[in-house]
Design a protein around this motif. Structure first.
Motif, short mmCIF file in Angstrom:
data_model
loop_
_atom_site.label_atom_id
_atom_site.label_comp_id
_atom_site.label_asym_id
_atom_site.label_seq_id
_atom_site.Cartn_x
_atom_site.Cartn_y
_atom_site.Cartn_z
N TYR A 160 57.27 -21.11 58.59
CA TYR A 160 57.26 -20.80 56.79
C TYR A 160 58.08 -19.57 56.68
CZ TYR A 160 55.02 -15.78 58.34
OH TYR A 160 53.92 -15.11 58.94
N PRO A 161 58.40 -19.52 55.12
CA PRO A 161 59.16 -18.69 55.41
C PRO A 161 59.10 -17.60 55.24
CG PRO A 161 59.09 -19.79 53.13
CD PRO A 161 57.87 -20.54 54.37
N LYS A 162 59.59 -15.60 54.92
CA LYS A 162 58.77 -14.82 55.69
C LYS A 162 59.07 -14.45 53.62
CE LYS A 162 59.87 -10.41 57.12
NZ LYS A 162 59.67 -9.92 58.49
N GLY A 163 57.68 -14.31 53.49
CA GLY A 163 57.69 -12.85 52.37
C GLY A 163 57.27 -14.18 51.29
N LYS A 164 57.23 -15.24 51.99
CA LYS A 164 56.97 -16.13 50.06
C LYS A 164 56.22 -17.31 50.17
CE LYS A 164 62.15 -15.88 49.97
NZ LYS A 164 62.42 -15.40 50.29
N VAL A 165 55.12 -17.04 51.22
CA VAL A 165 54.11 -17.59 51.33
C VAL A 165 52.80 -16.34 50.34
CG1 VAL A 165 54.92 -19.34 52.94
CG2 VAL A 165 52.77 -17.76 53.38
N SER A 166 51.80 -17.18 49.95
CA SER A 166 50.73 -16.15 50.05
C SER A 166 50.04 -14.96 51.15
CB SER A 166 50.03 -16.73 48.55
OG SER A 166 48.48 -17.03 49.25
N GLU A 167 49.61 -14.23 50.17
CA GLU A 167 49.11 -13.67 51.86
C GLU A 167 47.67 -14.52 52.24
OE1 GLU A 167 47.01 -9.64 50.24
OE2 GLU A 167 46.65 -9.43 52.28
N ILE A 168 46.95 -15.03 51.79
CA ILE A 168 46.12 -16.27 52.23
C ILE A 168 46.52 -17.44 52.70
CG2 ILE A 168 44.11 -18.28 51.65
CD1 ILE A 168 43.42 -15.59 49.34
N GLN A 169 47.59 -17.39 52.50
CA GLN A 169 47.81 -19.60 53.14
C GLN A 169 48.71 -18.28 54.07
OE1 GLN A 169 50.81 -20.25 49.81
NE2 GLN A 169 49.92 -21.89 49.24
N GLU A 170 49.45 -17.14 54.14
CA GLU A 170 50.07 -16.91 55.71
C GLU A 170 48.60 -16.83 56.60
OE1 GLU A 170 51.73 -12.73 55.35
OE2 GLU A 170 53.41 -13.43 56.68
N LYS A 171 47.98 -16.38 55.81
CA LYS A 171 46.82 -16.15 57.39
C LYS A 171 46.01 -17.06 57.17
CE LYS A 171 45.69 -11.25 56.75
NZ LYS A 171 45.47 -10.19 57.86
N GLN A 172 46.06 -18.23 57.19
CA GLN A 172 45.79 -18.83 57.61
C GLN A 172 45.93 -20.04 58.41
OE1 GLN A 172 45.08 -21.80 53.39
NE2 GLN A 172 43.14 -20.93 53.73
N LEU A 173 48.06 -19.65 58.39
CA LEU A 173 48.38 -20.29 59.84
C LEU A 173 49.11 -18.71 60.95
CD1 LEU A 173 51.98 -20.41 57.11
CD2 LEU A 173 50.78 -22.40 58.28
N THR A 174 48.40 -17.88 60.52
CA THR A 174 48.67 -17.11 61.69
C THR A 174 47.75 -16.29 62.07
OG1 THR A 174 49.45 -14.97 59.66
CG2 THR A 174 50.97 -16.38 60.46
N THR A 175 46.82 -17.05 61.78
CA THR A 175 45.19 -15.97 62.71
C THR A 175 44.78 -16.68 64.05
OG1 THR A 175 44.22 -16.91 60.68
CG2 THR A 175 44.63 -14.57 61.16
N LEU A 176 44.79 -18.35 64.10
CA LEU A 176 44.08 -18.91 64.66
C LEU A 176 44.61 -19.38 66.87
CD1 LEU A 176 44.62 -22.00 62.52
CD2 LEU A 176 42.61 -21.07 62.83
N ASN A 411 40.53 -10.14 57.16
CA ASN A 411 39.72 -8.72 58.53
C ASN A 411 40.75 -9.52 59.42
OD1 ASN A 411 38.97 -7.79 56.25
ND2 ASN A 411 36.88 -8.40 56.47
N LYS A 412 41.52 -10.46 59.40
CA LYS A 412 42.19 -11.40 61.11
C LYS A 412 43.87 -10.92 61.09
CE LYS A 412 38.93 -15.63 61.91
NZ LYS A 412 39.53 -17.01 62.32
N GLU A 413 44.00 -10.77 62.26
CA GLU A 413 44.75 -10.06 62.84
C GLU A 413 46.10 -11.66 62.53
OE1 GLU A 413 47.10 -7.82 66.01
OE2 GLU A 413 45.29 -8.97 66.51
N LYS A 414 47.17 -11.18 62.17
CA LYS A 414 48.03 -11.93 61.73
C LYS A 414 49.22 -12.40 62.80
CE LYS A 414 53.03 -11.81 59.77
NZ LYS A 414 53.89 -11.03 58.80
#
Ligand code: PLP
Length: 431
Positions: A160-176, A411-414
């Motif tokens: 995913y492109p750094k800084g170009k997805v919404s904060e929620i979208q980024e958390k959905q990708l990076t916290t699993l 609240n989850k860690e990226k």
């Protein structure tokens, strides 16, 4: 059921092969050899059927014997494990809400169904381990990550492109965690997509990993999107009018599934493809000239697509005949300003909060109904408004309530690996 390649009708594939490979060897999209007609008896009992019964009756025609009934039902049960409510917004206009799934966008349905099918084919044997490699501009990554989480035999790598997805979208990708790896790319979405394409052609990587993609060209993501058109139809209040569905469209996979459902007999009389400034189909229907352009950025960014990959499937549904297509499909495009005005107006007049994509869908529907008053209209709300929090709150001048599931997510860690170029991606895939 067999599938052919839209580049070569004599190439024939099983469902399993089409799911595992994604594209035909000649890079054509797979298309079913036959479009099943659902019998009149199905439509007579439709109002009494469960979601699962509806979905099974529809999809069994495209899966055939390749997945046994009990397994297919289990996959469907997991796929449709949330609500698909139809809600009146104003006179003659209803909304089909598709954002009640785990990542709050309609892509959950396709991603979960594909994960279920691929997981079954791997469990059955002789495929070996598979790596799903995807680039995302926002919603695809989250839905794919969530859908494939914990599926045995599958690793998922998301760029995913750094800084170009919404904060929620980024958390959905990076916290699993588990079998999901996120790579944060110092670049644009196009850079991510180019790297993914290059990896698919790289024999060194091919020798080490079996790669597949999970974008909307895969039949296992495209076809299950039919389910909610049937589920919606069951709930509609029509008052003896014809029905039109307006679908906010980017790659045109979602609307193509609706049009396939109509070909199977579901009585939807017309479709509206609603788009933002990326309006290649709108221009095509006006001029009969298909002229893709590079995409431009808008506030409904999941639809920022210059050359929609599934449009060729829609043309195939109408035997590539322009006039027949034009009878069933209209397309309109709208500016960001119109989209924002609509979010504000609908909130004020109907107390309904639209996300930017749903707002475009609403606008397309209004435009069609203005000259077609004999229709009753439904538009699709493809994502929850909180996924585009700043845009929506600014437009409606009102704070949104954040659902508990989103609060917990924030609240989850990226966890993401930073990459700069193709060399970094390759090193990661070979490690
Ligand atoms: C992906 C997406 C779309 C576009 O769907 P297509 O099937 O690509 O036409 C619309 N809205 C949202 C919120 C999306 O995530």
């Amino acid at each position: 059921m067999k599938y052919f390649s839209l580049n070569n009708k004599s190439h024939s594939s099983t469902f399993e092969n089409a799911v595992v490979k994604g594209l035909a060897p000649d890079k054509g999209l797979y298309f079913p050899e036959e479009i099943a007609q659902l019998p009149a008896s199905f439509f007579e009992v439709l109002p009494t059927l469960s979601k699962i019964e509806i979905a099974y009756s529809v999809i069994k025609n495209y899966v055939g014997e390749e997945i046994p009934k009990d397994e297919l039902v289990r996959i469907i049960e997991h796929t449709l494990d949330f609500d698909f409510p139809v809600i009146p917004v104003e006179k003659n206009i209803q909304v089909l809400e598709l954002f009640h799934g785990p990542t709050k966008a309609f892509k959950d349905v396709g991603a979960r169904f594909m994960a279920g099918c691929l997981g079954y084919f791997i469990k059955k044997g002789n495929l070996g381990k598979i790596t799903v490699l995807v680039a995302t501009s926002g919603d695809t990554g989250g839905a794919v990550a969530n859908g494939f989480l914990g599926v045995e035999g599958i690793d998922v790598v998301i760029l995913y492109p750094k800084g170009k997805v919404s904060e929620i979208q980024e958390k959905q990708l990076t916290t699993l965690g588990q079998n999901i790896v996120a790579l944060e790319v110092d670049g644009t979405f196009d850079d991510c997509q180019d790297m993914v394409k290059r990896a698919f052609l790289d024999t060194e990587i091919q020798n080490k990993r079996q790669l597949t993609s999970a974008n909307s060209i895969n039949v296992a993501r495209w076809l299950p999107q039919m389910f909610y058109y049937f589920i919606a139809y069951q709930q509609l209040q029509l008052n003896n009018k014809k029905v039109v569905f307006s679908v906010p469209s980017g790659n045109f996979g979602n609307i193509c599934a609706g049009m396939l459902a109509a070909k199977m007999g579901l009585p939807i009389h017309h479709f509206v493809a609603s788009s933002n400034a990326n309006n290649v189909v709108d221009r095509y229907l006006a001029s009969e000239k298909y002229e893709p352009k590079p995409s431009v950025q808008t506030i409904s960014n999941a639809m920022d697509v210059g050359n929609p990959s599934n449009f060729i499937r829609i043309q195939e549904l109408f035997q590539q005949t322009f006039n027949e297509l034009k009878e069933k499909l209209s397309s309109y495009s709208f500016t960001d300003l119109e989209t924002e005005d609509t979010m504000r107006k609908v909130f004020k007049e109907s107390n309904y909060v639209l996300d930017p994509h749903g707002a475009v869908g609403y606008l397309g529907l209004k435009k069609f109904l203005a000259t077609n008053p004999d229709y009753s209209g439904v538009f699709l709300e493809t994502a929850h408004p909180v996924k585009f929090l700043d845009t929506v709150e600014n437009a409606i001048d009102h704070k949104l309530e954040i659902p508990d599931s989103i609060k917990a997510l924030m609240n989850k860690e990226k966890k993401a690996f930073q990459i700069k170029n193709y060399k970094d991606l390759k090193a990661h895939l070979l490690s």
